[in-house]
Design an enzyme around this catalytic site. Structure first.
Site, PDB file in Angstrom:
ATOM      1  N   ILE A  45       0.700  -1.274  -0.009  1.00 58.98           N
ATOM      2  CA  ILE A  45      -0.205   0.014   0.030  1.00 58.98           C
ATOM      3  C   ILE A  45       0.691   1.222  -0.208  1.00 58.98           C
ATOM      4  O   ILE A  45       1.887   1.386   0.668  1.00 58.98           O
ATOM      5  CB  ILE A  45      -0.894  -0.054   1.233  1.00 58.98           C
ATOM      6  CG1 ILE A  45      -1.798  -1.285   1.164  1.00 58.98           C
ATOM      7  CG2 ILE A  45      -1.642   1.218   1.225  1.00 58.98           C
ATOM      8  CD1 ILE A  45      -2.566  -1.461   2.497  1.00 58.98           C
ATOM      9  N   ASN A  48      -1.574   5.826   8.528  1.00 64.03           N
ATOM     10  CA  ASN A  48      -1.487   5.494   9.988  1.00 64.03           C
ATOM     11  C   ASN A  48      -1.164   6.473  11.077  1.00 64.03           C
ATOM     12  O   ASN A  48      -2.103   6.998  11.916  1.00 64.03           O
ATOM     13  CB  ASN A  48      -0.580   4.228  10.572  1.00 64.03           C
ATOM     14  CG  ASN A  48      -1.310   2.783   9.954  1.00 64.03           C
ATOM     15  OD1 ASN A  48      -2.433   3.009  10.006  1.00 64.03           O
ATOM     16  ND2 ASN A  48      -0.331   1.938   9.508  1.00 64.03           N
ATOM     17  N   HIS A  70      -4.173   3.913  13.836  1.00 68.02           N
ATOM     18  CA  HIS A  70      -3.847   2.514  13.281  1.00 68.02           C
ATOM     19  C   HIS A  70      -5.182   2.040  13.264  1.00 68.02           C
ATOM     20  O   HIS A  70      -5.482   0.694  12.484  1.00 68.02           O
ATOM     21  CB  HIS A  70      -3.184   1.803  14.363  1.00 68.02           C
ATOM     22  CG  HIS A  70      -1.622   2.086  14.249  1.00 68.02           C
ATOM     23  ND1 HIS A  70      -0.896   1.593  13.391  1.00 68.02           N
ATOM     24  CD2 HIS A  70      -1.019   3.154  15.026  1.00 68.02           C
ATOM     25  CE1 HIS A  70       0.272   2.148  13.327  1.00 68.02           C
ATOM     26  NE2 HIS A  70       0.370   3.163  14.173  1.00 68.02           N
ATOM     27  N   ASP A  78      -6.557  -0.251  10.109  1.00 69.30           N
ATOM     28  CA  ASP A  78      -6.689  -1.622  10.230  1.00 69.30           C
ATOM     29  C   ASP A  78      -7.839  -1.971   9.324  1.00 69.30           C
ATOM     30  O   ASP A  78      -8.159  -2.894   8.687  1.00 69.30           O
ATOM     31  CB  ASP A  78      -7.082  -2.237  11.579  1.00 69.30           C
ATOM     32  CG  ASP A  78      -5.800  -2.180  12.275  1.00 69.30           C
ATOM     33  OD1 ASP A  78      -4.651  -2.235  11.713  1.00 69.30           O
ATOM     34  OD2 ASP A  78      -5.597  -2.397  13.566  1.00 69.30           O
ATOM     35  N   GLU A 135       1.995  -3.729   5.655  1.00 66.41           N
ATOM     36  CA  GLU A 135       0.976  -3.395   4.641  1.00 66.41           C
ATOM     37  C   GLU A 135       1.322  -3.940   3.453  1.00 66.41           C
ATOM     38  O   GLU A 135       0.927  -3.744   2.128  1.00 66.41           O
ATOM     39  CB  GLU A 135       0.962  -1.611   4.423  1.00 66.41           C
ATOM     40  CG  GLU A 135       2.141  -1.362   3.998  1.00 66.41           C
ATOM     41  CD  GLU A 135       3.059  -0.832   5.275  1.00 66.41           C
ATOM     42  OE1 GLU A 135       3.955   0.030   4.938  1.00 66.41           O
ATOM     43  OE2 GLU A 135       2.999  -1.395   6.349  1.00 66.41           O
ATOM     44  N   ARG A 175      -0.835  -7.784 -16.992  1.00 67.87           N
ATOM     45  CA  ARG A 175      -2.273  -7.078 -17.529  1.00 67.87           C
ATOM     46  C   ARG A 175      -3.032  -7.352 -16.165  1.00 67.87           C
ATOM     47  O   ARG A 175      -3.675  -6.522 -15.762  1.00 67.87           O
ATOM     48  CB  ARG A 175      -2.741  -7.715 -18.952  1.00 67.87           C
ATOM     49  CG  ARG A 175      -4.036  -6.902 -19.209  1.00 67.87           C
ATOM     50  CD  ARG A 175      -4.828  -7.549 -20.249  1.00 67.87           C
ATOM     51  NE  ARG A 175      -3.707  -7.820 -21.508  1.00 67.87           N
ATOM     52  CZ  ARG A 175      -3.496  -8.763 -22.063  1.00 67.87           C
ATOM     53  NH1 ARG A 175      -3.729 -10.023 -21.670  1.00 67.87           N
ATOM     54  NH2 ARG A 175      -2.469  -8.752 -23.133  1.00 67.87           N
TER      55      ARG A 175
END
Length: 610
Positions: free
Chosen positions: A489, A496, A501, A505, A531, A547
């Protein structure tokens, strides 16, 4: 003939006890740490198993040091402590008298050349500790501090898993004790990740199985005493089983402290109280079972000492309780020795069942003595309570069942007016079968749930790293073509830090559901850590894989996130697996491609080109 069979069973049980204690096997003795260094380059974990890191560790008193500090010429000189340690061994090297202190414990290990994921199981390291492996934070038990106000004790095992670069690992523990003052440190154990995980599961399974057996036997015999109020032996035997069943969940693998983070003050007080009440119930069981052999002073002394001990356990500090346990143990072991003598005399007189009770009682006393020495000195073999309790319960259950079996034989010879008693005893047996069946089913379900928990990430409910490796290795065994991808991510730390947090989550859980749905039929996904997610795409066509990855990435980025009022984006690194590279290499290459995508601006997919 019966006496011959009984003697053979008794000899078998004694041999098993001795074999367990002596541990006579062909296991190769591992090298031991010397002055904070351990050479395991010639050790075969596959063949010889995990290694206990007992030996000399470097210890820096009243300092919290990091890995970079050990390269400094101004760093203080290390003291070398020998694990396992206690107050006596620690005082030999500690540069001060007070047993309230903190410090840094360090060990450097050279490992064999391999690409395995390693595991480390840490148990007791003073009253609280924090672990770093190669300068990476791995977890904390309790609160480590430089004084009593900033410290908080807690005892539970810490299981850590890590990969090693250059076949060298540096273990650093920050630890402190401002409560117990016993200087107790047990050596950690290192091995392959699956070996440590298997050891943890076996420990939990053993304790839960024994708890189920103790709970079943305890409830059964207490229920039996309700039906047959004249016979108090089953009542006290049932209380003994319940007390040590509860203790089994607190000590050993520490099932309750691991699953239910209550104050350690509660756990250690309850653990001691269960011993006091359990030993009293054991004495009462002997007294009422062989009332003609034992004088009243026997049960009175045990009762008075138990009452005093429970009061001490309820209100005293850990240090005072640890001091009190010595005179308590002297008195109770003296009573146990006296009980053995009385049972021997009873056996000589031909008292019914005295021999079987003697056998089980000797086994349990032996394990109590072993565990008391271990708890106070850490100098001998660890807990033998599971084996001792098993033997004791078997022999005492045999004694009680034999009594009722004799009662059955008598009932069968009585006239019809005694028929009601026979039906009552049959009803008791039917209840026992139901209880055993229900408890066995509950135990199987609990073990199945534990196995699922060990393979599933608790937050996202995705497969965890261990299960992902197993699933990928299955593809390798089946010789299927696939791509390994690492998805991360973008700027998740900012999310965060900005939204907390808890919100982070929720985003992780939402993203996990969307990735799972997007990969239906073309692959699967698991949580790799933090993450990061690991994605596996089926097939051998790199253009199609790229793709598919871009389609997934774009679908993630196109969704507006109501939590942070902006889209969440991910960057994906992809690498094809083939038989010319190892799985670890493929994962590392995917991670390199991910890094290139991050440097290239994020929110993109990169395919690793060999």
């Amino acid at each position: 003939m019966k006496s011959i069979r009984g003697f053979a069973v008794a000899i078998t049980i004694v041999v098993l006890m001795l074999a367990y204690y002596v541990n006579t096997n062909d296991r190769v003795t591992p090298p031991m740490p010397v002055k904070g260094y351990l050479d395991l380059r010639d050790w075969s974990f596959e063949k010889d198993g995990v290694v206990s890191l007992a030996g000399e560790w470097a210890f820096y008193f009243n300092e919290f040091l990091e890995a970079s500090d050990f390269d400094s010429d101004t760093m203080s000189r290390a003291q070398y402590i020998v694990l396992p340690s206690n107050a006596n061994t620690m005082n030999a090297v500690k540069p001060f008298v007070n047993n309230r202190f903190y410090g840094t414990m360090r060990l450097v290990i050279d490992l064999p050349e391999n690409s395995q994921i390693y595991g480390l199981r840490s148990d007791i390291v003073l009253s609280a500790y924090k672990l770093y492996v190669n300068d990476i934070y791995m977890g904390e038990v309790g609160n480590v501090g430089k004084d009593r106000e900033s410290s908080l004790p807690y005892y539970k095992p810490l299981d850590s898993y890590f990969s090693v670069k250059d076949n060298r690992v540096e273990l650093i523990y920050h630890t402190s004790d401002f409560y117990f003052e016993d200087c107790a440190i047990t050596p950690p154990q290192i091995g392959f990740a699956d070996q440590i995980t298997q050891s943890v599961k076996l420990g939990f399974g053993r304790d839960l199985f024994l708890f189920g057996m103790l709970l079943t036997m305890g409830l059964y015999h207490i229920g039996l005493s309700v039906i047959r109020k004249k016979d108090q032996g089953p009542l006290f035997f049932g209380i003994f089983c319940l007390m040590f069943g509860l203790r089994m969940l607190i000590v050993g693998s520490r099932v309750l402290p691991t699953l239910l983070p209550l104050s350690f003050s509660i756990y250690f007080r309850v653990a001691y109280m269960t011993v006091f009440l359990g030993v009293l119930a054991l004495s009462a069981f002997l007294y009422v079972t062989f009332e003609a052999l034992f004088p009243k002073i026997f049960i009175k002394v045990s009762l008075y000492f138990t009452i005093i001990s429970i009061v001490v356990a309820a209100v005293a500090s850990y240090k005072l309780l640890s001091i009190w346990i010595v005179p308590y143990a002297v008195v109770e072991f003296t009573l146990m020795g006296y009980a053995i003598f009385v049972l021997i005399e009873g056996k000589k007189r031909g008292t019914h069942f005295a021999g079987w009770v003697l056998l089980g009682f000797v086994c349990i006393v032996f394990t109590f003595l072993n565990d008391f020495i271990y708890e106070t000195t850490l100098a001998n073999r660890a807990s033998m309570i599971p084996l001792g309790l098993t033997v004791f319960i078997m022999t005492q259950a045999y004694t009680l069942s034999a009594k009722f079996s004799n009662a059955f034989a008598s009932v069968e010879k009585l006239s019809g007016e005694k028929e009601a008693l026979l039906l009552e005893m049959k009803h008791v047996n039917a209840n026992l079968e139901n209880i055993v069946e229900n408890r066995t089913r509950d135990l199987r379900e609990a073990l199945a749930e534990m196995d699922l928990m060990s393979k599933t990430d608790y937050l996202t409910k995705l497969p965890n790293r261990r299960l992902m490796i197993q699933k990928i290795e299955a593809l390798v065994q089946e010789k299927q073509d696939f791509f390994v991808a690492i998805a991360d991510i973008d700027k998740f730390k900012i999310v965060n830090d900005t939204y907390g947090h808890d919100k982070g989550d929720i985003i992780l859980q939402d993203l996990s559901r969307r990735l799972t749905k997007a990969l239906e039929g073309i692959g699967f996904v698991g949580r790799w850590g933090g993450e990061e997610f690991m994605i596996v795409l089926y097939g051998s066509d790199s253009i199609k894989a790229l793709r598919s990855a871009n389609t997934i990435r774009e679908s993630i980025a196109s969704k507006y996130n109501i939590i942070i009022h902006s889209p969440i984006t991910i960057t994906i690194g992809i690498c094809a697996y083939n038989d010319k590279i190892t799985l670890d290499t493929a994962i590392a290459n995917a991670d390199k491609a991910l890094y290139e995508g991050k440097l290239g601006g994020r929110n993109q997919c990169r395919l690793y080109r060999m």
